[in-house]
Design an enzyme around this catalytic site. Sequence first.
Site, mmCIF file in Angstrom:
data_model
loop_
_atom_site.group_PDB
_atom_site.id
_atom_site.type_symbol
_atom_site.label_atom_id
_atom_site.label_comp_id
_atom_site.label_asym_id
_atom_site.label_seq_id
_atom_site.Cartn_x
_atom_site.Cartn_y
_atom_site.Cartn_z
ATOM 1 N N ASP A 1 0.770 1.307 -8.436
ATOM 2 C CA ASP A 1 1.722 2.111 -9.197
ATOM 3 C C ASP A 1 2.160 1.351 -10.452
ATOM 4 O O ASP A 1 2.163 1.897 -11.559
ATOM 5 C CB ASP A 1 2.932 2.435 -8.310
ATOM 6 C CG ASP A 1 3.997 3.200 -9.066
ATOM 7 O OD1 ASP A 1 3.641 4.173 -9.759
ATOM 8 O OD2 ASP A 1 5.183 2.814 -8.991
ATOM 9 N N LYS B 1 -0.898 -10.328 -3.497
ATOM 10 C CA LYS B 1 0.104 -11.386 -3.644
ATOM 11 C C LYS B 1 0.038 -12.234 -2.375
ATOM 12 O O LYS B 1 1.038 -12.488 -1.704
ATOM 13 C CB LYS B 1 1.468 -10.703 -3.846
ATOM 14 C CG LYS B 1 2.587 -11.561 -4.348
ATOM 15 C CD LYS B 1 2.364 -12.199 -5.702
ATOM 16 C CE LYS B 1 3.414 -13.293 -5.889
ATOM 17 N NZ LYS B 1 3.022 -14.321 -6.851
ATOM 18 N N ASP C 1 0.550 -10.785 -10.253
ATOM 19 C CA ASP C 1 1.360 -11.220 -11.398
ATOM 20 C C ASP C 1 0.445 -11.737 -12.511
ATOM 21 O O ASP C 1 0.620 -11.416 -13.690
ATOM 22 C CB ASP C 1 2.426 -12.251 -10.988
ATOM 23 C CG ASP C 1 1.894 -13.371 -10.092
ATOM 24 O OD1 ASP C 1 0.731 -13.296 -9.647
ATOM 25 O OD2 ASP C 1 2.655 -14.327 -9.830
ATOM 26 N N ASP D 1 0.962 1.816 -14.743
ATOM 27 C CA ASP D 1 1.855 2.082 -15.880
ATOM 28 C C ASP D 1 1.570 1.078 -16.993
ATOM 29 O O ASP D 1 1.562 1.433 -18.178
ATOM 30 C CB ASP D 1 3.333 2.019 -15.462
ATOM 31 C CG ASP D 1 3.908 3.411 -15.176
ATOM 32 O OD1 ASP D 1 3.129 4.295 -14.745
ATOM 33 O OD2 ASP D 1 5.120 3.635 -15.393
ATOM 34 N N TYR E 1 4.981 2.685 0.727
ATOM 35 C CA TYR E 1 5.316 4.097 0.517
ATOM 36 C C TYR E 1 5.472 4.886 1.817
ATOM 37 O O TYR E 1 5.754 6.082 1.775
ATOM 38 C CB TYR E 1 4.246 4.763 -0.354
ATOM 39 C CG TYR E 1 4.431 4.498 -1.839
ATOM 40 C CD1 TYR E 1 4.221 3.238 -2.372
ATOM 41 C CD2 TYR E 1 4.816 5.520 -2.700
ATOM 42 C CE1 TYR E 1 4.386 2.995 -3.726
ATOM 43 C CE2 TYR E 1 4.985 5.285 -4.058
ATOM 44 C CZ TYR E 1 4.768 4.015 -4.553
ATOM 45 O OH TYR E 1 4.938 3.790 -5.898
HETATM 46 C C1 IPM Z 1 3.167 7.762 -9.776
HETATM 47 C C2 IPM Z 1 4.646 7.908 -9.639
HETATM 48 C C3 IPM Z 1 5.031 8.148 -8.181
HETATM 49 C C4 IPM Z 1 4.537 6.959 -7.371
HETATM 50 C C5 IPM Z 1 6.533 8.389 -7.966
HETATM 51 C C6 IPM Z 1 6.998 9.623 -8.705
HETATM 52 C C7 IPM Z 1 6.916 8.471 -6.520
HETATM 53 O O1 IPM Z 1 5.287 6.806 -10.183
HETATM 54 O O2 IPM Z 1 2.424 8.675 -9.357
HETATM 55 O O3 IPM Z 1 2.718 6.760 -10.320
HETATM 56 O O4 IPM Z 1 5.219 5.936 -7.291
HETATM 57 O O5 IPM Z 1 3.455 7.069 -6.808
HETATM 58 MG MG MG Z 2 3.985 5.485 -11.187
#
Ligand code: IPM
Ligand code: MG
Length: 353
Positions: free
Chosen positions: A244, A187, A220, A248, A136
């Site tokens: 990240d 990884k 993974d 999700d 990042y």
């Molecule tokens: C999160 C989001 C952000 C990230 C994006 C919007 C840049 O996906 O906070 O999880 O990747 O950190």
């Molecule tokens: Mg995210």
Amino acid sequence: MRLIAILPGDGIGPEVMAHARRVLEHYVSVRKLPLELWELDLGAERYLKDGTTFPKEIAKRIENEASAVLLGALGDPRVPGLEYARDILFGLRFGLDLYANVRPVKALADRLVPLKDRSAKDIDFVVFRENTEGIYVNIGGQFKRGTPDEIAINEDVNSRKGVERLIRAGFEYAKAHGKKTVHMADKSNAMKHAHELWYRCFFEVAKEYPGIDAKHVYVDALCLYLVQDPRPFEVVVTNNLFGDIVTDLGAGLQGGLGMAASANVHYADPKRVAMFEPVHGSAPPLVGKDLANPLASFLTVGMMLGHLGWREEEQRLESLCAKAIETGHCTPDVGGKLGTKAVADWFLAELAG
Ligand code: IPM
Ligand code: MG
């Protein structure tokens, strides 16, 4: 007085933050919590109006005077490059050195769990995502862009200091919360340099925490295990990008992005200003339709109040979110029939009752 900077941001951000603000106002007026709310007009709308992204004076005031920042969401299809959003989001995460992105993955009701034969009690872990480096950092470039020979590079930066402090935060959290295991996901079988550092550092730091089982898992495989059986996981530490992605997946396990909250903190020094945001984005397709799930932002307010020392309030907000799900006072993404405002009205009434 504790100063709370509120950035509603873009898309559904302002819709859910308006109600998160009502929750905070309740705590100010009824419970007399010493909070001063400072709402900031930053985001796509402002950027399109006058080019403002994240002014230095605001960053300074947040750093010097605020106790916490509450962020709604950033992202607007009218600004495809999203440079303003990165300025704000990374201005906060990197600029305030909030190296631990703490993302609880906790299912609040059985019916939110998408896995066969699993219930809410099986899904309860926290991801510690490194939040100030990794891929990042925006170091890299493009060469021969638009030609058949083009090359694109993003560098992945892993400093010993950065890796170590995040891993230590995971162990400290485990110790403070009576957790028995910390998993580190990397990884290192493919990324020999960067993740050898993670691997080595993890087991070195683990020696300082003899009561806690330190386990390595390839990222993974972690994704596979989380879907097959998430029960063994309590604390997961990992780098920025993997964190990240894994969070999700985690949001999927707890009922979707409408249920996922997060804290961005300088873990070693909790007195420093911290930033709190629901994991969901600005969700352009939901904007203006009264469809956004406000519960993630209520859980996020809870994390913020807990961080500021009001643990009972955090507990109460989480219980009310669970009750909202159980009693069907929720939005369609989590199986309800109500709109954003109706859920929030019910929530505020419960809170006051
Ligand atoms: C999160 C989001 C952000 C990230 C994006 C919007 C840049 O996906 O906070 O999880 O990747 O950190
Ligand atoms: Mg995210």
